[in-house]
Design an enzyme around this catalytic site. Structure first.
Site, PDB file in Angstrom:
ATOM      1  N   ASP A  18       0.893  -1.160   0.000  1.00 49.13           N
ATOM      2  CA  ASP A  18       0.000   0.000   0.000  1.00 49.13           C
ATOM      3  C   ASP A  18       0.927   1.204   0.000  1.00 49.13           C
ATOM      4  O   ASP A  18       1.614   1.461   1.000  1.00 49.13           O
ATOM      5  CB  ASP A  18      -0.899  -0.015   1.250  1.00 49.13           C
ATOM      6  CG  ASP A  18      -1.783   1.227   1.329  1.00 49.13           C
ATOM      7  OD1 ASP A  18      -1.609   2.147   0.488  1.00 49.13           O
ATOM      8  OD2 ASP A  18      -2.631   1.291   2.235  1.00 49.13           O
ATOM      9  N   SER A 124       0.227  11.115 -16.713  1.00 52.22           N
ATOM     10  CA  SER A 124      -0.989  11.316 -17.512  1.00 52.22           C
ATOM     11  C   SER A 124      -0.882  12.618 -18.284  1.00 52.22           C
ATOM     12  O   SER A 124      -0.206  13.556 -17.833  1.00 52.22           O
ATOM     13  CB  SER A 124      -2.203  11.392 -16.576  1.00 52.22           C
ATOM     14  OG  SER A 124      -3.325  11.906 -17.275  1.00 52.22           O
ATOM     15  N   TYR A 180      -6.094  15.117  -9.419  1.00 52.38           N
ATOM     16  CA  TYR A 180      -5.401  14.171 -10.305  1.00 52.38           C
ATOM     17  C   TYR A 180      -4.412  14.922 -11.201  1.00 52.38           C
ATOM     18  O   TYR A 180      -3.258  14.514 -11.357  1.00 52.38           O
ATOM     19  CB  TYR A 180      -6.438  13.421 -11.140  1.00 52.38           C
ATOM     20  CG  TYR A 180      -5.866  12.336 -12.023  1.00 52.38           C
ATOM     21  CD1 TYR A 180      -5.519  11.095 -11.491  1.00 52.38           C
ATOM     22  CD2 TYR A 180      -5.688  12.541 -13.389  1.00 52.38           C
ATOM     23  CE1 TYR A 180      -4.998  10.092 -12.308  1.00 52.38           C
ATOM     24  CE2 TYR A 180      -5.174  11.545 -14.207  1.00 52.38           C
ATOM     25  CZ  TYR A 180      -4.836  10.325 -13.663  1.00 52.38           C
ATOM     26  OH  TYR A 180      -4.319   9.329 -14.471  1.00 52.38           O
ATOM     27  N   LYS A 184      -0.247  14.533 -11.100  1.00 56.40           N
ATOM     28  CA  LYS A 184       0.576  14.076 -12.225  1.00 56.40           C
ATOM     29  C   LYS A 184       1.569  15.162 -12.668  1.00 56.40           C
ATOM     30  O   LYS A 184       2.683  14.849 -13.075  1.00 56.40           O
ATOM     31  CB  LYS A 184      -0.323  13.640 -13.387  1.00 56.40           C
ATOM     32  CG  LYS A 184      -1.219  12.432 -13.061  1.00 56.40           C
ATOM     33  CD  LYS A 184      -0.428  11.178 -12.697  1.00 56.40           C
ATOM     34  CE  LYS A 184      -1.317   9.945 -12.595  1.00 56.40           C
ATOM     35  NZ  LYS A 184      -0.599   8.727 -12.234  1.00 56.40           N
ATOM     36  N   VAL A 211      -6.830   4.367 -21.677  1.00 53.03           N
ATOM     37  CA  VAL A 211      -7.003   2.918 -21.588  1.00 53.03           C
ATOM     38  C   VAL A 211      -8.281   2.559 -20.820  1.00 53.03           C
ATOM     39  O   VAL A 211      -8.627   3.229 -19.836  1.00 53.03           O
ATOM     40  CB  VAL A 211      -5.767   2.296 -20.880  1.00 53.03           C
ATOM     41  CG1 VAL A 211      -5.841   0.780 -20.921  1.00 53.03           C
ATOM     42  CG2 VAL A 211      -4.474   2.784 -21.519  1.00 53.03           C
ATOM     43  N   THR A 213      -9.991   1.192 -18.200  1.00 55.42           N
ATOM     44  CA  THR A 213      -9.735   0.647 -16.850  1.00 55.42           C
ATOM     45  C   THR A 213     -10.729   1.254 -15.846  1.00 55.42           C
ATOM     46  O   THR A 213     -11.474   2.184 -16.178  1.00 55.42           O
ATOM     47  CB  THR A 213      -8.311   0.993 -16.339  1.00 55.42           C
ATOM     48  OG1 THR A 213      -8.242   2.405 -16.101  1.00 55.42           O
ATOM     49  CG2 THR A 213      -7.227   0.581 -17.305  1.00 55.42           C
ATOM     50  N   ASN A 216     -10.796   5.310 -15.148  1.00 52.85           N
ATOM     51  CA  ASN A 216     -11.603   6.280 -15.906  1.00 52.85           C
ATOM     52  C   ASN A 216     -13.036   5.772 -16.107  1.00 52.85           C
ATOM     53  O   ASN A 216     -13.692   6.129 -17.074  1.00 52.85           O
ATOM     54  CB  ASN A 216     -10.929   6.663 -17.231  1.00 52.85           C
ATOM     55  CG  ASN A 216     -10.566   5.435 -18.050  1.00 52.85           C
ATOM     56  OD1 ASN A 216     -11.261   4.415 -18.000  1.00 52.85           O
ATOM     57  ND2 ASN A 216      -9.488   5.511 -18.810  1.00 52.85           N
TER      58      ASN A 216
HETATM   59  N1  LIG Z   1      -6.475   4.383 -17.773  1.00 50.56           N
HETATM   60  C1  LIG Z   1      -6.055   5.481 -18.367  1.00 50.56           C
HETATM   61  O1  LIG Z   1      -6.617   5.909 -19.392  1.00 50.56           O
HETATM   62  C2  LIG Z   1      -4.909   6.254 -17.797  1.00 50.56           C
HETATM   63  C3  LIG Z   1      -4.558   7.440 -18.423  1.00 50.56           C
HETATM   64  C4  LIG Z   1      -3.488   8.162 -17.920  1.00 50.56           C
HETATM   65  C5  LIG Z   1      -2.780   7.682 -16.847  1.00 50.56           C
HETATM   66  N2  LIG Z   1      -3.148   6.516 -16.244  1.00 50.56           N
HETATM   67  C6  LIG Z   1      -2.359   6.052 -15.112  1.00 50.56           C
HETATM   68  O2  LIG Z   1      -2.074   4.680 -15.237  1.00 50.56           O
HETATM   69  C7  LIG Z   1      -1.852   4.100 -13.946  1.00 50.56           C
HETATM   70  C8  LIG Z   1      -2.638   2.812 -13.833  1.00 50.56           C
HETATM   71  O3  LIG Z   1      -4.024   3.150 -13.806  1.00 50.56           O
HETATM   72  P1  LIG Z   1      -5.151   2.250 -14.453  1.00 50.56           P
HETATM   73  O4  LIG Z   1      -5.776   3.039 -15.538  1.00 50.56           O
HETATM   74  O5  LIG Z   1      -4.617   0.888 -14.758  1.00 50.56           O
HETATM   75  O6  LIG Z   1      -6.194   2.241 -13.276  1.00 50.56           O
HETATM   76  P2  LIG Z   1      -6.744   1.071 -12.318  1.00 50.56           P
HETATM   77  O7  LIG Z   1      -7.171  -0.081 -13.140  1.00 50.56           O
HETATM   78  O8  LIG Z   1      -7.720   1.746 -11.429  1.00 50.56           O
HETATM   79  O9  LIG Z   1      -5.442   0.673 -11.536  1.00 50.56           O
HETATM   80  C9  LIG Z   1      -4.938   1.435 -10.480  1.00 50.56           C
HETATM   81  C10 LIG Z   1      -4.125   0.523  -9.632  1.00 50.56           C
HETATM   82  O10 LIG Z   1      -3.536   1.276  -8.575  1.00 50.56           O
HETATM   83  C11 LIG Z   1      -3.591   0.478  -7.431  1.00 50.56           C
HETATM   84  N3  LIG Z   1      -3.572   1.310  -6.219  1.00 50.56           N
HETATM   85  C12 LIG Z   1      -4.397   2.339  -5.882  1.00 50.56           C
HETATM   86  N4  LIG Z   1      -4.059   2.832  -4.681  1.00 50.56           N
HETATM   87  C13 LIG Z   1      -2.996   2.102  -4.244  1.00 50.56           C
HETATM   88  C14 LIG Z   1      -2.197   2.115  -3.085  1.00 50.56           C
HETATM   89  N5  LIG Z   1      -2.421   3.009  -2.089  1.00 50.56           N
HETATM   90  N6  LIG Z   1      -1.183   1.226  -2.963  1.00 50.56           N
HETATM   91  C15 LIG Z   1      -0.937   0.325  -3.939  1.00 50.56           C
HETATM   92  N7  LIG Z   1      -1.674   0.258  -5.081  1.00 50.56           N
HETATM   93  C16 LIG Z   1      -2.687   1.131  -5.220  1.00 50.56           C
HETATM   94  C17 LIG Z   1      -4.913  -0.270  -7.521  1.00 50.56           C
HETATM   95  O11 LIG Z   1      -4.829  -1.409  -6.714  1.00 50.56           O
HETATM   96  P3  LIG Z   1      -6.171  -2.119  -6.162  1.00 50.56           P
HETATM   97  O12 LIG Z   1      -6.834  -2.656  -7.372  1.00 50.56           O
HETATM   98  O13 LIG Z   1      -5.636  -3.150  -5.232  1.00 50.56           O
HETATM   99  O14 LIG Z   1      -6.958  -1.040  -5.513  1.00 50.56           O
HETATM  100  C18 LIG Z   1      -4.943  -0.598  -9.001  1.00 50.56           C
HETATM  101  O15 LIG Z   1      -4.284  -1.822  -9.256  1.00 50.56           O
HETATM  102  C19 LIG Z   1      -2.261   5.174 -12.935  1.00 50.56           C
HETATM  103  O16 LIG Z   1      -1.110   5.813 -12.428  1.00 50.56           O
HETATM  104  C20 LIG Z   1      -3.075   6.159 -13.769  1.00 50.56           C
HETATM  105  O17 LIG Z   1      -3.050   7.464 -13.246  1.00 50.56           O
HETATM  106  C21 LIG Z   1      -4.195   5.798 -16.695  1.00 50.56           C
END
Ligand SMILES: NC(=O)c1ccc[n+]([C@@H]2O[C@H](COP(=O)([O-])OP(=O)(O)OC[C@H]3O[C@@H](n4cnc5c(N)ncnc54)[C@H](OP(=O)(O)O)[C@@H]3O)[C@@H](O)[C@H]2O)c1
Length: 255
Positions: A18, A124, A180, A184, A211, A213, A216
């Site tokens: 965490d 991001s 957010y 970033k 992506v 996920t 978003n």
């Molecule tokens: N998806 C997009 O379009 C997008 C765009 C720009 C940037 N990003 C970046 O990409 C990265 C991955 O995001 P994602 O889109 O894959 O979102 P996601 O599916 O919501 O994944 C976020 C992950 O972060 C973990 N997490 C949250 N709080 C945590 C903590 N305190 N300690 C350890 N792990 C923690 C979550 O774990 P749990 O599942 O166990 O809660 C989850 O596995 C993020 O940094 C996000 O800002 C994503």
């Protein structure tokens, strides 16, 4: 048994983490130290959105990806995406302080890597400087020579103060996903500061793409495989490769 094991990677090890919890960070660092004595690659990927969302309401708005990404949808979403202090704090503690604390704990192990350590900070497009309304802050964040961790922490604390006083807009913070976006922008700045002082490593940040996920609320249009490409490329950079840079997926981009 995890999906990775099922997909033919039996030697993958897992450990609880965490990033908001210093004890948990220490537990992971001790585990890596005892088991391997070094670390080659750190990908800081954990992320939190900093908002409470009416998901049905958001879906009903049917916002096209171009408007969502460009910021044109900012006013449209104000009724369905709300920033609370608690969510904003969680976001900054995860996306900014979490990365910092974990990186600080693992840097001694990365320094022992025989292939030169790699750090990939998953950022991001929301953190790009042109999106920050306050010109002074934009200039300060662009002035890499004079940036420091203390200075960046100060910006984060100022943001939280302004949020507490309900003054985000008048103080020039972004209206779209404010916490957010700040997290970033500060993560990018932090990446540049650490890269400046660890010249033997490749330390970069990357926008993974839009992506599909949880983060978003499944509005994203790219697959997980597409979203991983930038991070994987940066994790496997050859020695002497770029450092202190920001990438939009696999291409170097403007901070
Ligand atoms: N998806 C997009 O379009 C997008 C765009 C720009 C940037 N990003 C970046 O990409 C990265 C991955 O995001 P994602 O889109 O894959 O979102 P996601 O599916 O919501 O994944 C976020 C992950 O972060 C973990 N997490 C949250 N709080 C945590 C903590 N305190 N300690 C350890 N792990 C923690 C979550 O774990 P749990 O599942 O166990 O809660 C989850 O596995 C993020 O940094 C996000 O800002 C994503």
């Amino acid at each position: 048994m995890s999906l990775l094991h099922e997909h033919g990677f039996p030697n993958v090890l897992f450990h609880q983490l965490d990033v908001q919890d210093l004890q948990s960070i220490e537990g992971l660092a001790n585990f890596i130290q005892t088991r391997f004595g070094k670390l080659d690659i750190l990908v800081n990927n954990a992320g939190a959105s900093g908002v409470v969302v009416d998901e049905e309401g958001l879906r009903a708005l049917n916002i096209d990806p171009a408007s969502w990404l460009s910021g044109k949808a900012t006013d449209m979403v104000q009724g369905v995406i709300k920033t609370t202090y608690e969510k904003a704090k969680e976001c900054l503690d995860t996306n900014y302080y979490g990365v910092k604390n974990l990186t600080r704990a693992l840097l001694p192990l990365l320094q022992r890597s025989t292939s030169g350590g790699r750090i990939v900070n998953v950022s991001s497009i929301r953190g790009e400087l042109w999106r920050i309304p306050d010109e002074e802050l934009r200039k300060e964040l662009a002035d890499v020579e004079n940036l420091s961790e203390e200075k960046i922490d100060g910006f984060v604390e100022k943001f939280l103060d302004d949020l507490r006083n309900d003054e985000l807009e008048v103080k020039g913070w972004s209206k779209m996903l404010p916490a957010y976006s700040v997290s970033k922008a500060m993560l990018n700045a932090y990446t540049r500061v650490v890269a400046k002082t660890h010249l033997n490593m490749c330390i970069n940040c990357v926008h993974p793409g839009y992506v599909d996920t949880d983060l978003n609320w499944h509005t994203g249009t790219m697959t997980l495989e597409e979203g991983a490409q930038g991070s994987v490329m940066l994790a496997l950079l050859p020695q002497g490769g770029p450092t202190g840079c920001y990438f939009d997926r696999t291409q170097v981009a403007q901070f």
